[in-house]
Design an enzyme around this catalytic site. Structure first.
Site, PDB file in Angstrom:
ATOM      1  N   GLY A 148      43.806  40.395  73.490  1.00  0.00           N
ATOM      2  CA  GLY A 148      43.123  39.582  74.490  1.00  0.00           C
ATOM      3  C   GLY A 148      41.608  39.665  74.452  1.00  0.00           C
ATOM      4  O   GLY A 148      40.935  39.166  75.362  1.00  0.00           O
ATOM      5  N   ARG A 176      35.246  23.830  55.228  1.00  0.00           N
ATOM      6  CA  ARG A 176      36.369  22.928  55.449  1.00  0.00           C
ATOM      7  C   ARG A 176      35.876  21.662  56.144  1.00  0.00           C
ATOM      8  O   ARG A 176      34.713  21.559  56.532  1.00  0.00           O
ATOM      9  CB  ARG A 176      37.424  23.635  56.301  1.00  0.00           C
ATOM     10  CG  ARG A 176      38.055  24.834  55.594  1.00  0.00           C
ATOM     11  CD  ARG A 176      38.880  25.685  56.532  1.00  0.00           C
ATOM     12  NE  ARG A 176      39.415  26.864  55.844  1.00  0.00           N
ATOM     13  CZ  ARG A 176      39.740  27.985  56.457  1.00  0.00           C
ATOM     14  NH1 ARG A 176      39.589  28.092  57.763  1.00  0.00           N
ATOM     15  NH2 ARG A 176      40.210  29.015  55.767  1.00  0.00           N
ATOM     16  N   ARG A 269      53.121  33.885  71.091  1.00  0.00           N
ATOM     17  CA  ARG A 269      52.271  32.856  70.482  1.00  0.00           C
ATOM     18  C   ARG A 269      53.122  31.810  69.763  1.00  0.00           C
ATOM     19  O   ARG A 269      52.825  30.616  69.787  1.00  0.00           O
ATOM     20  CB  ARG A 269      51.315  33.487  69.453  1.00  0.00           C
ATOM     21  CG  ARG A 269      50.208  34.336  70.038  1.00  0.00           C
ATOM     22  CD  ARG A 269      49.404  34.945  68.907  1.00  0.00           C
ATOM     23  NE  ARG A 269      48.226  35.661  69.365  1.00  0.00           N
ATOM     24  CZ  ARG A 269      47.393  36.282  68.548  1.00  0.00           C
ATOM     25  NH1 ARG A 269      47.611  36.284  67.240  1.00  0.00           N
ATOM     26  NH2 ARG A 269      46.329  36.909  69.029  1.00  0.00           N
ATOM     27  N   ARG A 280      50.971  42.451  61.536  1.00  0.00           N
ATOM     28  CA  ARG A 280      49.955  42.601  62.575  1.00  0.00           C
ATOM     29  C   ARG A 280      50.242  43.828  63.446  1.00  0.00           C
ATOM     30  O   ARG A 280      49.316  44.525  63.879  1.00  0.00           O
ATOM     31  CB  ARG A 280      49.884  41.340  63.444  1.00  0.00           C
ATOM     32  CG  ARG A 280      49.242  40.151  62.737  1.00  0.00           C
ATOM     33  CD  ARG A 280      48.966  39.024  63.717  1.00  0.00           C
ATOM     34  NE  ARG A 280      48.412  37.857  63.064  1.00  0.00           N
ATOM     35  CZ  ARG A 280      47.127  37.694  62.745  1.00  0.00           C
ATOM     36  NH1 ARG A 280      46.266  38.668  63.017  1.00  0.00           N
ATOM     37  NH2 ARG A 280      46.706  36.590  62.161  1.00  0.00           N
TER      38      ARG A 280
END
Length: 400
Positions: A148, A176, A269, A280
């Site tokens: 967070g 990009r 998510r 992760r």
């Protein structure tokens, strides 16, 4: 290597160095002696004396050294004055330069230079730009993915938009669609970035999928120059690099309430495959252990409840109303007369206009409270004017 050229020997014999000022020699070089070494700043090009670099003559051995020069070098100029300060740095005052480019420092024995000498195993000097005023310490915020920290930073930026800013990172990858150079990233050639990393211009960097990413010291300083406090959102390894650098910052680590809660947030998510989520989580476990035990971080916040964690973050930064809020950063250029002479009394540099002296103000540069330094900015210059030449003489007599 070899004996000192005649012009250096003449300078020393004539006592040019006794007051800590450099003397102009042939080919627009300036020489200045500090302890057992003579520093030759400039070169053999009359049009750009500062562009050639720095040489050092060691009087004890009778040999020349060509040091590694770190930091961003000053732009070329035709005339300047060099003044030694406390045996660890030389103040360079460029004549006729713009306010944001007239004061520079060449460091020879500061903490940063000593560390670089130790790391590189050779002689090092480093440039930094001088500015008046001070800047609030940057804020380094780290934590595992999903903790967070991005949300906390967004809340901070939304509530205090004029107080905080982000540094723009560098990358060697191609831009990009819709990405703008200098806005989303500083896009840079790999060879150039590698050279700048070698020159000590990056606080931290990493290779990701074959491309380099990093935070330059200049990018952080630019935020401070704009009057804002810089926020750095980087991983633990990046924070370790920043901690080892010359940048003075506040380091904050954000912890999840538990690994179980972190896993729940990552899975919520719904944007990553199972393998990526597990990767992760493994990385997060290592980062949390490092964040809590490495000594890198000044403060550790647990993000059990977002609003509570945000209030604690604001309190650390003096923004909760119970402490004095941080003041807006201040970094300013310095207006100097194009033609001037320079004298030094203790920690004060007196800049005297050459033309119409009786009607012009003297400028005093107080260098007693310098902060920061190479390879970024030297801040803390106190600059003030003395209204008349006669008052200036009284002030100088008082200082002496």
């Amino acid at each position: 290597m070899g004996e000192a050229p005649a012009f250096v020997a003449d300078d020393l014999q004539n006592g040019y160095q006794s007051n800590g000022f450099g003397s102009k020699s042939k080919d627009c070089e300036t020489t200045i002696s500090i302890r057992d070494k003579t520093y030759v700043i400039g070169g053999n090009d009359d049009e750009s004396p500062l562009s050639v670099g720095v040489r050092i003559f060691d009087k004890a051995t009778g040999n020349w050294e060509i040091p590694t020069v770190l930091g961003t070098k000053p732009k070329p100029c035709k005339s300047y004055t060099a003044v030694s300060l406390n045996d660890d740095r030389i103040l360079i005052i460029k004549k006729g330069s713009t306010p944001d480019d007239c004061i520079w420092f060449l460091e020879m024995d500061t903490h940063y230079v000593r560390e670089q000498k130790k790391n590189l195993g050779r002689e090092v000097v480093a440039w930094s730009k001088g500015v008046s005023g001070n800047a609030e310490k940057p804020v380094v915020i780290s934590g595992p993915s999903g903790v967070g920290k991005g949300t906390l930073i967004s809340m901070l930026m939304k509530e205090f938009p004029s107080m905080f800013g982000f540094s723009v990172s560098h990358t060697t990858r191609a831009p990009r669609a819709m990405e703008k150079d200098g806005v989303h990233y500083h896009f840079i050639e790999r060879s150039v970035m590698e050279e700048e990393i070698k020159d000590g211009k990056f606080l931290e960097f990493a290779s990701v999928f074959g491309n380099l990413y990093g935070t330059s010291i200049e990018a952080v300083e630019v935020v401070a120059d704009s009057g804002k406090r810089c926020i750095l959102d980087i991983d633990v390894q990046g924070a370790r690099s920043v901690r080892a650098s010359s940048l003075e910052a506040i380091f904050i680590f954000i912890c999840p309430p538990s690994m179980e809660e972190l896993e729940k947030r990552l899975r919520a998510r719904g944007t990553e495959a199972e393998e990526q989520v597990l990767k992760r989580l493994r990385t997060a476990k290592i980062e949390i252990e490092e964040g809590q035990s490495s000594g890198i971080f000044d403060h550790i916040l647990h993000n059990d409840k977002l609003e509570d964690c945000y209030e604690k973050l604001k309190k650390l930064l003096g923004l909760d109303g119970t402490t004095v809020a941080i003041q807006k950063s201040s970094s300013q250029g310095i207006n100097l007369p194009a033609e001037h002479s320079v004298s030094k009394i203790d920690n004060k540099i007196i800049v005297t206009p050459e033309l119409e002296r009786a009607s012009k103000s003297l400028i005093v540069l107080d260098v007693s409270s310098l902060k920061g330094g190479a390879p970024g900015r030297t801040r803390g210059l106190d600059v003030y004017a003395i209204d008349s030449f006669s008052d200036g003489l009284n002030e100088i007599n008082h200082l002496s």
